[in-house]
Design an enzyme around this catalytic site. Sequence first.
Site, PDB file in Angstrom:
ATOM      1  N   HIS A 163       0.597  -1.594  -0.361  1.00 28.52           N
ATOM      2  CA  HIS A 163      -0.217  -0.024   0.277  1.00 28.52           C
ATOM      3  C   HIS A 163       0.844   1.578  -0.270  1.00 28.52           C
ATOM      4  CE1 HIS A 163      -3.325   2.402   1.605  1.00 28.52           C
ATOM      5  NE2 HIS A 163      -2.182   2.832   2.552  1.00 28.52           N
TER       6      HIS A 163
ATOM      7  N   ASP B  27       1.594   5.071  -0.288  1.00 31.95           N
ATOM      8  CA  ASP B  27       0.717   6.277   0.575  1.00 31.95           C
ATOM      9  C   ASP B  27       1.173   7.469  -0.141  1.00 31.95           C
ATOM     10  OD1 ASP B  27      -0.884   5.830   2.724  1.00 31.95           O
ATOM     11  OD2 ASP B  27       0.897   5.706   4.119  1.00 31.95           O
TER      12      ASP B  27
ATOM     13  N   GLY C 257      -1.407  11.353   7.039  1.00 30.08           N
ATOM     14  CA  GLY C 257      -0.650  12.651   6.713  1.00 30.08           C
ATOM     15  C   GLY C 257       0.783  11.569   8.140  1.00 30.08           C
TER      16      GLY C 257
ATOM     17  N   GLY D 223       2.526   5.625  12.317  1.00 28.93           N
ATOM     18  CA  GLY D 223       3.132   5.310  14.332  1.00 28.93           C
ATOM     19  C   GLY D 223       2.262   6.299  15.013  1.00 28.93           C
TER      20      GLY D 223
ATOM     21  N   ASP E  15      -7.161   1.482   7.349  1.00 33.54           N
ATOM     22  CA  ASP E  15      -5.621   1.615   7.204  1.00 33.54           C
ATOM     23  C   ASP E  15      -4.959   3.124   8.933  1.00 33.54           C
ATOM     24  OD1 ASP E  15      -3.171   2.564   6.669  1.00 33.54           O
ATOM     25  OD2 ASP E  15      -3.768   4.082   4.696  1.00 33.54           O
ATOM     26  N   GLY E  16      -3.934   2.911   9.555  1.00 35.48           N
ATOM     27  CA  GLY E  16      -3.555   3.184  10.286  1.00 35.48           C
ATOM     28  C   GLY E  16      -3.865   3.203  12.471  1.00 35.48           C
TER      29      GLY E  16
HETATM   30  C1  DX5 Z   1      -1.940   7.212   7.266  1.00 35.44           C
HETATM   31  C2  DX5 Z   1      -1.621   6.363   5.966  1.00 35.44           C
HETATM   32  C3  DX5 Z   1      -1.281   4.966   6.565  1.00 35.44           C
HETATM   33  C4  DX5 Z   1      -0.256   5.388   7.415  1.00 35.44           C
HETATM   34  C5  DX5 Z   1      -0.629   4.089   8.425  1.00 35.44           C
HETATM   35  O1  DX5 Z   1      -1.783   8.611   6.897  1.00 35.44           O
HETATM   36  O2  DX5 Z   1      -2.723   6.482   5.497  1.00 35.44           O
HETATM   37  O3  DX5 Z   1      -1.258   4.663   5.274  1.00 35.44           O
HETATM   38  O4  DX5 Z   1       0.934   4.729   6.429  1.00 35.44           O
HETATM   39  O5  DX5 Z   1       0.873   3.932   9.168  1.00 35.44           O
HETATM   40  P1  DX5 Z   1       0.380   2.676  10.537  1.00 35.44           P
HETATM   41  O6  DX5 Z   1       0.275   1.932  10.064  1.00 35.44           O
HETATM   42  O7  DX5 Z   1       2.377   3.307  10.595  1.00 35.44           O
HETATM   43  O8  DX5 Z   1      -0.567   3.744  11.373  1.00 35.44           O
HETATM   44 ZN    ZN Z   2      -2.970   4.938   3.188  1.00 33.96          ZN
END
Ligand code: DX5
Ligand code: ZN
Length: 211
Positions: A30, A32, A138, A141, A167-168
């Site tokens: 995926h 970003d 954004g 973590g 996601d997140g």
């Molecule tokens: C959020 C992104 C996510 C992010 C998730 O801004 O769209 O895809 O990379 O990261 P983790 O899994 O670390 O929360």
């Molecule tokens: Zn994402």
Amino acid sequence: MDIQPGILVHSEDEFRQKIAHVRELGLPVHIDVMDGVFVNNTTWADPGLIHELAPGLEFEVHLMIANPEHAVPIWIAAGAKRVIYHKESTERDRLIFEAVADEAKRLGIAINPETPVSALEPIIDQVAMALVMSVTPGASGQAFQPAAVEKVAELKKRKPSLVVGVDGGVRPENIKSLKDAGADMVVATSALTETSDPSLTIQVLKQALGE
Ligand code: DX5
Ligand code: ZN
């Protein structure tokens, strides 16, 4: 339920490193994409270079960009298996549907934590996938926002054939609740890229799922 490693990088070099880190998992990734406008961060992601840098890589892109109308068909043409744009980023959904036409099954739509599922109602029948954000987009973590669980269940109830992703902040302690709510896919970025052993982390996530 599928687990997709997230790739959030700021340079081509970092892209190479992170891809090398998760490639042994053999999973679609995926990617970003952030523009510094729709979200307060900018990422490196070049549709013309992904195949050259990572031949054979299966990937989806998550567009966290303002006015994604032009970018969606570009990423489809670049071979993304799925292109996800944000409901909050445009009013011109129709333009996007027209641009992707026959490739509509490769289209996904994301909603921010403050956006209710009902905001998708006018277009839910035109998209194949919805991505529920369990953090404010954004950064990776961040802490998981549990309200995402109920949104997954609501979406699956409204349209059982919809592929629903989350996601997140996905971690061993929350992944099972997402599966139980009916999620088809989750993204895990820091959980997999900030560990020295991504295969072990995948095992731990699968154990938490009871697999
Ligand atoms: C959020 C992104 C996510 C992010 C998730 O801004 O769209 O895809 O990379 O990261 P983790 O899994 O670390 O929360
Ligand atoms: Zn994402």
